[in-house]
Write a protein that holds these residues in place. Structure first.
Motif, PDB file in Angstrom:
ATOM      1  N   ALA B  78       0.864  -1.180   0.000  1.00 13.99           N
ATOM      2  CA  ALA B  78       0.000   0.000   0.000  1.00 13.99           C
ATOM      3  C   ALA B  78       0.898   1.226   0.000  1.00 13.99           C
ATOM      4  CB  ALA B  78      -0.897   0.010   1.226  1.00 13.99           C
ATOM      5  N   PRO B  79       0.425   2.334  -0.546  1.00 14.21           N
ATOM      6  CA  PRO B  79       1.216   3.561  -0.425  1.00 14.21           C
ATOM      7  C   PRO B  79       1.383   3.956   1.052  1.00 14.21           C
ATOM      8  CG  PRO B  79      -0.462   3.813  -2.115  1.00 14.21           C
ATOM      9  CD  PRO B  79      -0.768   2.535  -1.400  1.00 14.21           C
ATOM     10  N   ARG B  82      -1.440   4.546   3.800  1.00 14.82           N
ATOM     11  CA  ARG B  82      -2.792   4.257   3.280  1.00 14.82           C
ATOM     12  C   ARG B  82      -3.320   2.858   3.574  1.00 14.82           C
ATOM     13  NH1 ARG B  82      -1.907   9.184   3.490  1.00 14.82           N
ATOM     14  NH2 ARG B  82      -0.664  10.072   1.829  1.00 14.82           N
ATOM     15  N   ALA B  85      -7.076   2.508   4.273  1.00 10.98           N
ATOM     16  CA  ALA B  85      -7.956   2.737   3.124  1.00 10.98           C
ATOM     17  C   ALA B  85      -7.920   1.530   2.184  1.00 10.98           C
ATOM     18  CB  ALA B  85      -7.537   4.005   2.371  1.00 10.98           C
ATOM     19  N   VAL B  86      -6.727   0.989   1.958  1.00 12.97           N
ATOM     20  CA  VAL B  86      -6.604  -0.195   1.098  1.00 12.97           C
ATOM     21  C   VAL B  86      -7.367  -1.371   1.731  1.00 12.97           C
ATOM     22  CG1 VAL B  86      -4.981  -1.872   0.139  1.00 12.97           C
ATOM     23  CG2 VAL B  86      -4.421   0.565   0.079  1.00 12.97           C
ATOM     24  N   THR B  88      -9.854  -1.189   3.699  1.00 10.48           N
ATOM     25  CA  THR B  88     -11.287  -0.899   3.551  1.00 10.48           C
ATOM     26  C   THR B  88     -11.785  -1.385   2.195  1.00 10.48           C
ATOM     27  OG1 THR B  88     -11.112   1.035   4.995  1.00 10.48           O
ATOM     28  CG2 THR B  88     -12.996   0.969   3.490  1.00 10.48           C
ATOM     29  N   GLY B  89     -10.994  -1.054   1.150  1.00  5.48           N
ATOM     30  CA  GLY B  89     -11.381  -1.466  -0.205  1.00  5.48           C
ATOM     31  C   GLY B  89     -11.418  -2.976  -0.375  1.00  5.48           C
ATOM     32  N   ILE B  90     -10.574  -3.683   0.385  1.00  6.44           N
ATOM     33  CA  ILE B  90     -10.571  -5.156   0.305  1.00  6.44           C
ATOM     34  C   ILE B  90     -11.748  -5.728   1.095  1.00  6.44           C
ATOM     35  CG2 ILE B  90      -9.271  -7.261   0.865  1.00  6.44           C
ATOM     36  CD1 ILE B  90      -6.691  -5.569   0.627  1.00  6.44           C
ATOM     37  N   ALA B 114      -5.040  10.383   8.995  1.00  5.69           N
ATOM     38  CA  ALA B 114      -6.422  10.583   8.548  1.00  5.69           C
ATOM     39  C   ALA B 114      -7.078   9.243   8.212  1.00  5.69           C
ATOM     40  CB  ALA B 114      -6.453  11.494   7.326  1.00  5.69           C
ATOM     41  N   GLU B 115      -6.347   8.394   7.480  1.00  4.97           N
ATOM     42  CA  GLU B 115      -6.907   7.094   7.094  1.00  4.97           C
ATOM     43  C   GLU B 115      -7.199   6.248   8.329  1.00  4.97           C
ATOM     44  OE1 GLU B 115      -4.463   8.583   5.508  1.00  4.97           O
ATOM     45  OE2 GLU B 115      -5.265   8.766   3.484  1.00  4.97           O
ATOM     46  N   HIS B 118     -10.375   7.681  10.263  1.00  2.00           N
ATOM     47  CA  HIS B 118     -11.654   7.464   9.585  1.00  2.00           C
ATOM     48  C   HIS B 118     -12.017   5.984   9.447  1.00  2.00           C
ATOM     49  CE1 HIS B 118     -12.757  11.594   8.880  1.00  2.00           C
ATOM     50  NE2 HIS B 118     -11.450  11.810   8.837  1.00  2.00           N
ATOM     51  N   ALA B 119     -11.006   5.135   9.312  1.00  2.00           N
ATOM     52  CA  ALA B 119     -11.306   3.693   9.299  1.00  2.00           C
ATOM     53  C   ALA B 119     -11.850   3.295  10.671  1.00  2.00           C
ATOM     54  CB  ALA B 119     -10.059   2.891   8.963  1.00  2.00           C
ATOM     55  N   GLU B 124     -14.719   0.170  10.604  1.00  4.75           N
ATOM     56  CA  GLU B 124     -14.371  -0.750   9.531  1.00  4.75           C
ATOM     57  C   GLU B 124     -14.008  -2.093  10.168  1.00  4.75           C
ATOM     58  OE1 GLU B 124     -14.921  -0.747   5.926  1.00  4.75           O
ATOM     59  OE2 GLU B 124     -14.493   1.314   6.486  1.00  4.75           O
TER      60      GLU B 124
ATOM     61  N   GLU C  53     -12.868   9.700   3.148  1.00 11.06           N
ATOM     62  CA  GLU C  53     -12.504  10.898   3.901  1.00 11.06           C
ATOM     63  C   GLU C  53     -11.656  11.864   3.087  1.00 11.06           C
ATOM     64  OE1 GLU C  53     -11.709   7.794   4.615  1.00 11.06           O
ATOM     65  OE2 GLU C  53      -9.678   7.551   5.390  1.00 11.06           O
ATOM     66  N   ASN C  60      -7.108   4.860  -2.770  1.00 11.77           N
ATOM     67  CA  ASN C  60      -6.517   3.689  -2.121  1.00 11.77           C
ATOM     68  C   ASN C  60      -7.563   2.632  -1.785  1.00 11.77           C
ATOM     69  OD1 ASN C  60      -3.513   3.979  -1.786  1.00 11.77           O
ATOM     70  ND2 ASN C  60      -4.230   6.005  -1.183  1.00 11.77           N
ATOM     71  N   MET C  61      -8.804   3.043  -1.587  1.00 13.12           N
ATOM     72  CA  MET C  61      -9.890   2.073  -1.451  1.00 13.12           C
ATOM     73  C   MET C  61     -10.099   1.372  -2.800  1.00 13.12           C
ATOM     74  SD  MET C  61     -12.512   4.304   0.847  1.00 13.12           S
ATOM     75  CE  MET C  61     -12.068   4.789   2.526  1.00 13.12           C
ATOM     76  N   TYR C  90       0.924   3.954  -7.975  1.00 17.01           N
ATOM     77  CA  TYR C  90       0.982   2.613  -7.378  1.00 17.01           C
ATOM     78  C   TYR C  90       0.126   1.621  -8.171  1.00 17.01           C
ATOM     79  CZ  TYR C  90       3.488   3.837  -3.069  1.00 17.01           C
ATOM     80  OH  TYR C  90       4.440   4.207  -2.170  1.00 17.01           O
TER      81      TYR C  90
END
Lengths: 76, 255, 355
Positions: B78-79, B82, B85-86, B88-90, B114-115, B118-119, B124, C53, C60-61, C90
């Motif tokens: 992941a960057p 992040r 956030a990654v 979360t997407g998974i 921030a990520e 908020h997660a 999440e 957010e 990234n999500m 990325y």
């Protein structure tokens, strides 16, 4: 690799080729059974050795503290 | 710890054996680095819960970026900062899979604050393993958001100063005030007892996800001898004596 | 079936018909209709909708969903797309398919909320770090927005690469009649082989664990990845260029424009041709890969090209490269969210022709 039976039915196996000599296992060994070798391994570190195999009480401190996961303990 | 795997009768007599959650490949961390211990704890819990084939882990940017070479399950990059956030997407698209992130103090509490918040706030259903060693190890030892006041680093050569650098962030306390945070705990890997307690925190946090309880985070105080410019044993003592004073161990929140 | 529909909503319908499974975005004008629509529709269909957010989190999500091999999309406008560039780099480095939409507004900085075409460079040059490209589709009417959104996932998966759709805020707001059954505007993506999913992360059940990464520290490995990407980009250039040529055969001058500018340019062309001028129109549909060969071929006969853009002149550089000295290339454009004017195009054409 050292593999020896102890009287107390514990076998301590140390993967000495992966040991980086950090000594975290040595300070926590309840029986003071571990020490650094005089020799160095292929990584360039003095590695951990068992002093007295018969003494091990199988507490697992060395296993728990080893960051290289190179210690394994078997019950006889 | 005893009888780690009941699946294989040949290791019935095992007491402490390397987890199947770890690959055979030895890791490249420095001598005395705590990452190896935490990697092992995570792998053991994954194996004990029988979720290895469901795991999708998210590695950070930092020393643990190579975690995919050490764990024996699916891992993505992941960057920097992040991973929540990654993850979360998974997790949103594959809720039946088990998703956790593994992050350091810079990744999680500085660039990724921030990520993280908020997660946690969305509760999440992921787990965060947060390794706090108070320093940027990969980049050679700069001040981290968790660096103690007065602590010397590459970028605080005379010690961290409040007026210039602010205070070390207590991530667990910060996150625990969010309603979405379900399980927040802080452990360390400085003594065998602490290692075992930390493992129980990780297990509880992982179980929370399996039971769909929402966001969990386990902070782990750890050693970075290279970044802190100390001997491995000295680092361990310093973490045990100094760090724990400011970052008290224990379960901060469990709802 | 014909219906009257707004550009931004056509995008949503296209994406859903194209198999969108997860949508993540952060609010920004002028594309807020998109997330409002998806918020209503996606969760009802059992798909993922999440307001992130930030744009940084949103991309990234998308990356997270992309590593699982599912179809993810994010939409934003210029400043938000700037924030996403790290993630896009990325995504390209990890070779992950996804769709990113930029409903462009005026810049630089916070700029304004009018439509513009000021992100041509950012989109076509790989706006983040490293040597990379992604396909850039530039629809020019509501029907194309629908078709491109629908087919973009296939294109992304075919090449394991992000696809970006860009259009300006004006086109996003435009209401037009769209016919879903029409063949016009379709990209007609061709698949020579089945889409490969052997890389996705879904848990290592009955297989070896997989990893997705762009960090390659072993000497030579990163160079190897870059050459692999280069080969992929070469294939994309070979197979996926889309361009619309009108009246170019016997033209004295060709207008070159995409998106909303192409609509204004087309209407200028019609007026000029009615006045007896011989004017053609080249409309790049893929901005990357750019129709370099096609324009170069037109330049065998046509010696004057007027590039029309809603910016200070960005695509004009690519046109100059394509024309390669065979003809003269001139530019007319308006930046800062201003719409190009038909009268000014006509004026510029006449001036250029009389030179």
């Amino acid at each position: 690799m050292n593999k020896t039976k102890s009287k107390n039915k514990f076998i301590v196996k140390i993967e000495t080729k992966n040991c980086k000599g950090c000594r975290l296992c040595i300070v926590y060994c309840q029986k003071k059974n571990l020490k650094l070798s005089e020799k160095i391994n292929h990584l360039g570190y003095k590695y951990c050795e068992v002093i007295d195999y018969s003494n091990c009480n199988g507490c697992g401190a060395c296993y728990l503290m080893c960051p290289e996961y190179c210690v394994e303990i078997y019950k006889e | 710890m005893e009888k780690i795997s009941s699946e294989n009768p040949s290791i019935e007599k095992t007491k402490f054996i390397k987890s199947k959650g770890l690959k055979d490949k030895p890791h490249n961390y420095c001598p005395g680095c705590g990452h190896g211990i935490v990697h092992r704890l995570v792998a053991e819990v994954v194996e004990e819960l029988g979720i290895r084939e469901k795991v999708i882990a998210v590695a950070p940017v930092g020393c643990a970026v190579f975690a995919y070479d050490y764990w024996n399950f699916d891992v993505t990059e992941a960057p920097h900062g992040r991973p929540p956030a990654v993850a979360t997407g998974i997790k949103r698209i594959l809720p039946e899979n088990f998703v956790f992130t593994y992050q350091g103090d810079g990744d999680l509490a500085a660039i990724g604050a921030a990520e993280l918040i908020h997660a946690a706030n969305r509760s999440e259903n992921i787990t965060i393993i947060f390794v706090n060693n108070t320093v940027y190890g990969m980049t050679s030892g700069q001040m981290a958001p968790t660096t103690l006041l007065g602590q010397k680093t590459l970028t605080t050569p005379h010690g961290r100063e409040v007026l210039r650098d602010g205070y070390p962030i207590k991530v667990c306390e910060l996150i625990s005030v969010l309603d979405g945070a379900r399980y927040v705990a802080r452990g360390s890997v400085t003594t065998p007892k602490n290692v075992l307690t930390t493992k129980s925190y990780i297990k509880k946090a992982f179980l929370n996800q399996i039971e769909n309880k929402g966001f969990s985070i386990v902070e782990i105080l750890s050693m970075c001898p290279a970044g802190l410019d100390m001997e491995p044993l000295e680092t361990m003592e310093w973490v045990d004596k100094e760090l724990i004073k400011y970052f008290p161990l224990g379960v901060v929140k469990d709802v | 079936m014909k219906k009257l529909i707004q550009g931004n909503i056509a995008l949503c319908e296209g994406a859903i018909d194209g198999g969108l499974e997860a949508y993540y975005a952060y609010p920004i004008t002028p594309q807020n209709e998109i997330s409002a629509y998806f918020a209503k529709v996606l969760s009802k269909q059992g798909k993922v909708f999440l307001q992130a957010e930030s744009e940084v989190a949103a991309i990234n999500m998308v990356l997270g969903t992309a590593v699982t091999g599912h179809r993810a999309m994010t939409t934003s406008s210029s400043p938000g797309i700037s924030l996403m560039q790290e993630g896009i780099s990325y995504l390209c480095g990890c070779e992950l398919p996804c769709v990113i939409v930029n409903v462009m507004r005026g810049g630089p900085g916070l700029g304004n909320i009018s439509g513009s075409q000021q992100d041509y460079f950012q989109s076509t040059r790989g706006g983040g770090h490293g040597d990379y490209y992604h396909i850039v589709l530039a629809p020019y009417d509501v029907g194309e927005i629908y078709e491109f959104a629908k087919e973009s996932f296939l294109l992304a998966e075919k090449y394991r690469n992000p696809v970006m759709i860009i259009f300006d805020g004006y086109l996003g707001q435009t209401m037009e009649v769209m016919d879903k059954d029409s063949q016009e505007g379709r990209l007609n993506v061709k698949l020579e082989e089945k889409i490969d999913k052997s890389w996705v992360l879904d848990g290592c059940k009955s297989r070896e664990p997989r990893k997705i990464r762009s960090l390659l520290m072993v000497e030579g490995m990163l160079e190897e990845l870059n050459w692999k990407l280069y080969e992929k980009y070469r294939k994309i250039k070979e197979n996926e260029v889309r361009v619309k040529l009108e009246n170019v055969e016997d033209a004295d001058l060709c207008l070159v424009a995409y998106g909303m500018s192409a609509r204004v340019a087309k209407s200028a062309m019609i007026k000029l041709n009615n006045e007896g001028y011989k004017i053609g129109l080249i409309r790049p549909i893929t901005l990357w890969p750019f129709p370099e060969k096609e324009i170069n071929k037109v330049a065998d006969k046509v010696k004057k090209f007027l590039v029309v853009e809603m910016n200070l002149g960005q695509m004009v550089d690519d046109v100059k490269i394509a024309v390669c000295g065979k003809g003269e290339v001139s530019f007319y454009g308006r930046p800062g969210g201003a719409l190009v004017k038909e009268s000014e195009i006509i004026e510029n054409v006449k001036k250029f022709l009389s030179k």
